[in-house]
Design a protein around this motif. Structure first.
Motif, mmCIF file in Angstrom:
data_model
loop_
_atom_site.group_PDB
_atom_site.id
_atom_site.type_symbol
_atom_site.label_atom_id
_atom_site.label_comp_id
_atom_site.label_asym_id
_atom_site.label_seq_id
_atom_site.Cartn_x
_atom_site.Cartn_y
_atom_site.Cartn_z
ATOM 1 N N ILE A 39 -24.066 93.348 116.786
ATOM 2 C CA ILE A 39 -24.062 92.318 115.528
ATOM 3 C C ILE A 39 -23.976 90.809 116.107
ATOM 4 C CG2 ILE A 39 -24.379 91.606 113.560
ATOM 5 C CD1 ILE A 39 -25.450 93.994 112.467
ATOM 6 N N LEU A 40 -22.295 91.907 116.556
ATOM 7 C CA LEU A 40 -21.333 90.496 115.923
ATOM 8 C C LEU A 40 -21.796 89.520 118.294
ATOM 9 C CD1 LEU A 40 -18.483 92.263 115.700
ATOM 10 C CD2 LEU A 40 -19.669 89.809 114.368
ATOM 11 N N ILE A 41 -22.263 90.722 118.492
ATOM 12 C CA ILE A 41 -22.400 89.782 120.438
ATOM 13 C C ILE A 41 -23.628 89.976 120.141
ATOM 14 C CG2 ILE A 41 -23.578 90.513 122.384
ATOM 15 C CD1 ILE A 41 -21.319 93.039 122.601
ATOM 16 N N TRP A 47 -25.639 81.284 118.848
ATOM 17 C CA TRP A 47 -24.665 80.071 118.814
ATOM 18 C C TRP A 47 -24.337 79.850 120.266
ATOM 19 C CZ3 TRP A 47 -23.492 76.891 115.414
ATOM 20 C CH2 TRP A 47 -23.356 77.780 113.746
ATOM 21 N N ASN A 48 -24.702 80.571 121.214
ATOM 22 C CA ASN A 48 -24.424 80.147 123.230
ATOM 23 C C ASN A 48 -26.246 79.542 123.191
ATOM 24 O OD1 ASN A 48 -23.428 79.575 125.609
ATOM 25 N ND2 ASN A 48 -24.669 81.046 126.192
ATOM 26 N N ALA A 49 -27.150 80.538 122.667
ATOM 27 C CA ALA A 49 -28.478 79.569 122.714
ATOM 28 C C ALA A 49 -28.604 78.320 122.086
ATOM 29 C CB ALA A 49 -29.399 80.629 122.111
ATOM 30 N N LEU A 50 -28.186 78.107 120.688
ATOM 31 C CA LEU A 50 -27.855 76.690 120.270
ATOM 32 C C LEU A 50 -27.306 75.769 120.558
ATOM 33 C CD1 LEU A 50 -27.533 78.279 116.899
ATOM 34 C CD2 LEU A 50 -30.054 77.232 117.690
ATOM 35 N N ALA A 51 -26.390 76.062 121.501
ATOM 36 C CA ALA A 51 -25.719 75.002 122.881
ATOM 37 C C ALA A 51 -26.460 75.216 123.641
ATOM 38 C CB ALA A 51 -24.385 75.727 122.684
ATOM 39 N N ILE A 59 -20.910 83.063 124.459
ATOM 40 C CA ILE A 59 -19.791 81.504 124.941
ATOM 41 C C ILE A 59 -18.776 81.980 125.466
ATOM 42 C CG2 ILE A 59 -18.565 80.382 123.718
ATOM 43 C CD1 ILE A 59 -20.830 80.262 121.618
ATOM 44 N N SER A 60 -18.143 82.922 125.449
ATOM 45 C CA SER A 60 -17.302 83.384 125.848
ATOM 46 C C SER A 60 -17.482 83.867 127.662
ATOM 47 C CB SER A 60 -16.265 84.652 125.919
ATOM 48 O OG SER A 60 -15.975 84.415 124.508
ATOM 49 N N ALA A 61 -18.940 84.241 128.082
ATOM 50 C CA ALA A 61 -19.127 84.774 129.053
ATOM 51 C C ALA A 61 -19.676 83.105 130.160
ATOM 52 C CB ALA A 61 -20.143 85.144 129.538
ATOM 53 N N GLN A 89 -13.157 88.066 131.357
ATOM 54 C CA GLN A 89 -13.462 90.220 131.164
ATOM 55 C C GLN A 89 -14.908 90.224 130.521
ATOM 56 O OE1 GLN A 89 -12.284 93.383 131.456
ATOM 57 N NE2 GLN A 89 -10.612 92.418 133.072
ATOM 58 N N ALA A 90 -14.958 88.876 129.320
ATOM 59 C CA ALA A 90 -16.381 89.009 129.053
ATOM 60 C C ALA A 90 -17.359 88.850 130.026
ATOM 61 C CB ALA A 90 -16.634 87.330 128.077
ATOM 62 N N PHE A 91 -17.254 87.750 130.451
ATOM 63 C CA PHE A 91 -18.107 87.185 132.685
ATOM 64 C C PHE A 91 -17.988 89.038 133.113
ATOM 65 C CE2 PHE A 91 -18.561 86.461 136.645
ATOM 66 C CZ PHE A 91 -19.829 85.685 136.752
ATOM 67 N N LEU A 92 -17.296 89.790 133.139
ATOM 68 C CA LEU A 92 -17.175 90.594 133.968
ATOM 69 C C LEU A 92 -18.345 91.768 133.493
ATOM 70 C CD1 LEU A 92 -13.908 91.046 135.669
ATOM 71 C CD2 LEU A 92 -15.694 90.405 136.737
ATOM 72 N N ASN A 93 -17.666 91.909 132.012
ATOM 73 C CA ASN A 93 -19.236 93.044 131.241
ATOM 74 C C ASN A 93 -19.840 92.858 132.034
ATOM 75 O OD1 ASN A 93 -16.596 94.215 130.564
ATOM 76 N ND2 ASN A 93 -16.249 92.707 128.587
#
Length: 106
Positions: A39-41, A47-51, A59-61, A89-93
């Motif tokens: 849910i948090l992801i 929020w990333n889509a809204l941006a 957003i971190s990746a 790490q978010a990007f690598l995940n």
């Protein structure tokens, strides 16, 4: 047309802000688990889509991928102060998850 586009985006931001402010603190109080994490992801991706970002990316990746831009580098520095190496790490995940989708689990 650009004005209408901006109104739609900011209207979406306004509609998402209230549930986000109410849901996230409650989720942080619950015992950890996949549902809470997912849910948090999902909120992060929203929020990333809204941006105007990729709706499947956090957003971190996105910040890590866009760190050549000073605004995104500032976000990388802020998030990495909270959790060291968070954005990379978010990007690598996300890269690892994409590989699992393409090639299947190991």
């Amino acid at each position: 047309m650009r004005l209408v586009d901006n109104l739609v985006v900011w209207g979406g931001v306004a509609l998402c802000l209230i549930p986000t402010v109410l849901i996230v603190p409650v989720l942080l109080l619950l015992p950890g688990g996949n549902t809470t994490r997912n849910i948090l992801i999902g909120i992060d991706q929203l929020w990333n889509a809204l941006a105007r970002g990729n709706p499947t990316q956090t957003i971190s990746a996105r910040a890590w991928m866009s760190r050549g831009d000073a605004r995104w580098m500032l976000l990388v520095k802020i998030l990495d102060q909270i959790q060291p190496d968070h954005c990379r790490q978010a990007f690598l995940n996300e890269v690892a998850a994409a590989k699992r989708l393409v090639y299947g689990p190991k």
